[in-house]
Scaffold this active site. Structure first.
Site, mmCIF file in Angstrom:
data_model
loop_
_atom_site.group_PDB
_atom_site.id
_atom_site.type_symbol
_atom_site.label_atom_id
_atom_site.label_comp_id
_atom_site.label_asym_id
_atom_site.label_seq_id
_atom_site.Cartn_x
_atom_site.Cartn_y
_atom_site.Cartn_z
ATOM 1 C CG HIS A 1 6.471 30.633 -7.275
ATOM 2 N ND1 HIS A 1 5.730 30.810 -8.421
ATOM 3 C CD2 HIS A 1 5.699 29.893 -6.440
ATOM 4 C CE1 HIS A 1 4.562 30.194 -8.277
ATOM 5 N NE2 HIS A 1 4.516 29.625 -7.085
ATOM 6 C CB CYS B 1 0.375 27.140 -7.813
ATOM 7 S SG CYS B 1 1.323 28.665 -7.885
ATOM 8 C CG LEU B 2 -2.032 30.629 -3.101
ATOM 9 C CD1 LEU B 2 -1.562 31.629 -2.053
ATOM 10 C CD2 LEU B 2 -3.470 30.203 -2.827
ATOM 11 N N GLY C 1 2.063 28.677 1.108
ATOM 12 C CA GLY C 1 3.295 29.344 0.693
ATOM 13 C C GLY C 1 2.987 30.425 -0.319
ATOM 14 C CG HIS D 1 5.313 25.184 -5.159
ATOM 15 N ND1 HIS D 1 4.347 24.473 -5.841
ATOM 16 C CD2 HIS D 1 4.957 26.489 -5.273
ATOM 17 C CE1 HIS D 1 3.460 25.320 -6.353
ATOM 18 N NE2 HIS D 1 3.805 26.553 -6.016
ATOM 19 C CD GLU D 2 5.591 29.003 -2.322
ATOM 20 O OE1 GLU D 2 5.679 30.029 -3.019
ATOM 21 O OE2 GLU D 2 4.575 28.301 -2.297
ATOM 22 C CD GLN E 1 2.955 32.491 -5.783
ATOM 23 O OE1 GLN E 1 3.550 32.258 -4.732
ATOM 24 N NE2 GLN E 1 1.859 31.835 -6.148
HETATM 25 ZN ZN LIG Z 1 2.983 28.470 -6.361
#
Ligand SMILES: [Zn+2]
Length: 173
Positions: free
Chosen positions: A141, A95-96, A46, A137-138, A51
């Site tokens: 963000h 998380c990226l 995701g 989660h997304e 991000q």
């Molecule tokens: Zn994340």
């Protein structure tokens, strides 16, 4: 398609509430393609627009992980959670924007989400399992929230210090 650089925590752009997308323009379609490419390349399941430094309510995901299975890329514009299950589920999240850090987070096990697709059509789906965790989660963000915000302060501070150090090292490299 272009792979975009992913912001690393701590960054004020990851703590900002993103603005609605509204009309789907060609620029939004290109951005969504780039985000999918960036997510698959990372690799991740995701990615949310904040991000990559765009403060708009746009996210991509694909939680199909089995080797050889057909990918299911989803692009969600202006997503909203319209229902959450009483039942909770705990997954080890990453998380990226917080590389190589993982922790258990408990969230509703199922959620119903409405969004607009890239053709401008409204969509509704009930997500379960990993998909439910990922979409929550997304969407977090988009509200300037990270999975580490669910952890105890000490653990969160430890991860934040590690990330600050990582960013200093990368800046020097
Ligand atoms: Zn994340």
């Amino acid at each position: 398609m272009t792979i975009r650089p992913i912001l690393i925590h701590p960054d004020p752009r990851l703590k900002t509430v993103a603005a609605p997308v509204g009309e789907i323009t060609e620029e939004i379609r290109t951005l969504a393609e780039d985000m999918l490419q960036t997510m698959y390349d990372a690799p991740g399941i995701g990615l949310a627009a904040p991000q990559i430094g765009r403060s708009i309510r746009l996210l991509v995901m694909d939680c199909v992980k089995e080797e050889g299975a057909t990918p299911r890329p989803l692009v969600l514009v202006d997503p909203e959670i319209t229902w959450s299950s009483e039942e909770a589920a705990t997954y080890e999240e990453g998380c990226l924007s917080i590389p190589d850090q993982y922790a258990d987070v408990t969230r509703p096990a199922e959620v119903e989400v409405t969004w607009t697709d890239l053709e401008g059509k409204p969509q509704t789906e009930r997500f379960t399992g990993l998909w439910a965790t990922c979409v929550q989660h997304e969407i977090d963000h988009l509200d300037g929230k990270l999975f580490i915000d669910y952890l105890k302060p000490l653990k969160r501070q430890m991860i934040t210090r590690k990330m600050a150090k990582l960013k200093r090292e990368r800046a020097r490299a």
